[in-house]
Design a protein around this motif. Structure first.
Motif, short mmCIF file in Angstrom:
data_model
loop_
_atom_site.label_atom_id
_atom_site.label_comp_id
_atom_site.label_asym_id
_atom_site.label_seq_id
_atom_site.Cartn_x
_atom_site.Cartn_y
_atom_site.Cartn_z
N ARG A 25 -11.63 -44.11 97.83
CA ARG A 25 -11.25 -42.92 97.07
C ARG A 25 -10.85 -43.29 95.64
NH1 ARG A 25 -9.37 -38.14 99.03
NH2 ARG A 25 -10.25 -37.58 101.04
N LEU A 26 -10.01 -44.30 95.51
CA LEU A 26 -9.55 -44.66 94.16
C LEU A 26 -10.72 -45.12 93.30
CD1 LEU A 26 -6.10 -46.36 94.94
CD2 LEU A 26 -6.56 -44.01 94.23
N GLN A 27 -11.66 -45.83 93.93
CA GLN A 27 -12.85 -46.28 93.17
C GLN A 27 -13.70 -45.09 92.72
OE1 GLN A 27 -14.69 -49.07 95.85
NE2 GLN A 27 -13.53 -50.80 95.04
N THR A 28 -13.73 -44.06 93.55
CA THR A 28 -14.54 -42.88 93.20
C THR A 28 -13.87 -42.04 92.11
OG1 THR A 28 -15.27 -42.82 95.50
CG2 THR A 28 -15.70 -40.85 94.18
N PHE A 29 -12.56 -41.86 92.23
CA PHE A 29 -11.87 -40.92 91.32
C PHE A 29 -11.46 -41.54 89.99
CE2 PHE A 29 -10.86 -38.78 95.44
CZ PHE A 29 -11.36 -37.53 95.14
N ILE A 30 -11.20 -42.85 89.99
CA ILE A 30 -10.66 -43.48 88.78
C ILE A 30 -11.77 -44.23 88.06
CG2 ILE A 30 -9.01 -45.22 87.94
CD1 ILE A 30 -7.21 -44.51 90.35
N PRO A 31 -11.98 -44.04 86.77
CA PRO A 31 -11.14 -43.26 85.84
C PRO A 31 -11.60 -41.82 85.62
CG PRO A 31 -12.69 -44.58 84.59
CD PRO A 31 -12.98 -44.86 86.06
N LYS A 32 -12.81 -41.46 86.13
CA LYS A 32 -13.42 -40.20 85.68
C LYS A 32 -12.55 -38.97 85.92
CE LYS A 32 -17.66 -37.49 86.19
NZ LYS A 32 -18.98 -37.39 86.80
N TYR A 33 -11.85 -38.92 87.04
CA TYR A 33 -11.13 -37.69 87.39
C TYR A 33 -9.63 -37.76 87.12
CZ TYR A 33 -15.55 -36.32 89.32
OH TYR A 33 -16.88 -36.00 89.44
N GLN A 34 -9.20 -38.76 86.37
CA GLN A 34 -7.78 -38.83 86.02
C GLN A 34 -7.45 -37.81 84.93
OE1 GLN A 34 -7.87 -43.14 85.06
NE2 GLN A 34 -6.16 -43.31 86.50
N VAL A 35 -6.32 -37.14 85.09
CA VAL A 35 -5.87 -36.23 84.03
C VAL A 35 -5.09 -37.07 83.02
CG1 VAL A 35 -4.60 -34.14 83.42
CG2 VAL A 35 -5.82 -34.26 85.60
#
Ligand code: CP
Ligand code: NVA
Length: 314
Positions: free
Chosen positions: A243-253
């Motif tokens: 999950r962290l690999q998928t979301f970070i960095p693109k979906y970080q606010v």
């Protein structure tokens, strides 16, 4: 006093726009009364059972304080405390708790467990979070939005990150009250098709635009509200690395992403938050973050819900 016929709350789909509005209006009234030191004893003799399989800070404490402030009583049960953990069925648990108490607030992993409790309980059942929905959170979130923005019309809300339980119920809430909501999430972590369908069906009456994209920039562009949640929800810990690999960095606010929203945009998060994962500290701790009002509003919406459900009147 108006009499309301109120359904169990599992996803938020169950509540009409009028019922949601009644809850928000009463929550606001109770908030004002509390600030003025006015107390009520309207739930004297009433007991709420909180049956939780997962950790909770805000939801548990706000429900318990809500009962106390309205003159009622609450009993908190970890599922390991009761015979459910030794194989007693959901049906028998629901029947038994219905004999002693007046409402159940339940936090579960599998959403089917709350459906089972709801089927066999003869008292109101309120979802205090399942893997799939978090309707109480959505109610306090839209209360916060109404307070901060005045009304719901012509607002754009950007959900950035995991299309999770909070996102699902917020979609339904947005469709009903008329907030335009765009969810930016990776394809694998999109909101549930049920939530999207209910939101889009409701949007036909409210005029809301409900959209999903995989592009956070598209979502935040011109947004009035940016909202996110943990990338690793309770129960998803085994998937944390992926999950962290998928979301970070693109979906970080990040502050950079937040700057693409409107100048008066607010930041929301149901909490608990992981600074440096789904949100940068300077956004959540910044001047336009409303996360503490959002958390406080859980108390007022829970008081309103309990007042309405346990006295069937406003
Ligand atoms: N937002 C929320 O439901 O928080 P808790 O998990 O602390 O109850
Ligand atoms: N999506 C989060 C919400 C916590 C309130 C979780 O389920 O852990």
């Amino acid at each position: 006093m108006p009499k309301l016929s109120l359904p169990n709350i599992l996803t938020l789909e169950e509540l009409s726009l009028n019922q949601i509005t009644a809850i928000l209006d009463l929550a606001n009234k109770l908030k004002v009364e509390r600030k003025r030191g006015i107390t009520r004893n309207s739930l004297a003799g009433k007991t709420l059972v909180l049956l939780f399989q997962k950790a909770s800070t805000r939801t548990r404490v706000s429900f318990e304080v809500a009962m106390a402030e309205l003159g009622g009583f609450s009993i908190f049960l970890n599922s390991s405390d009761i015979q459910l953990s030794r194989g007693e069925t959901i049906a028998d648990t629901a029947r038994t708790l219905s004999l002693f108490s007046h409402a159940l607030a339940v936090r579960v992993y599998d959403h089917k467990d709350i459906e089972g409790l709801s089927k066999y309980a003869s008292i109101p059942v309120i979802n205090a979070l399942s893997n799939d929905y978090h309707p109480c959170q959505a109610l306090s979130d839209i209360q916060t939005i109404r307070e901060k923005k005045g009304n719901f019309k012509k607002l754009k809300m950007a959900w950035v990150g995991d299309g999770d339980n909070v996102c699902n119920s917020l979609l339904i809430a947005s469709g009903k009250v008329g907030i335009n909501m765009m969810v930016a999430s990776p394809k694998k972590y999109r909101p549930s098709s049920f939530a999207l369908k209910v939101a889009k069906d409701a949007a036909r009456s409210s005029g809301a635009v409900i959209e999903v994209t995989d592009d956070p920039l598209e979502a935040v562009n011109g947004a009035d509200i940016i909202i996110t949640d943990s990338f690793v929800s309770m129960g998803s810990e085994a998937e944390a690395k992926e999950r962290l690999q998928t979301f970070i960095p693109k979906y970080q606010v990040t502050a950079k992403l937040f700057s693409k929203a409107k100048k008066d945009a607010i930041f929301m998060h149901c909490l608990p938050a992981k600074r440096g994962q789904e949100v940068e500290a300077k956004v959540i701790d910044g001047a336009r973050s409303v996360v503490w009002e959002e958390a406080e509003n859980k108390l007022h919406t829970h008081k309103a819900l309990l007042q309405l459900y346990l006295t069937k009147s406003l």
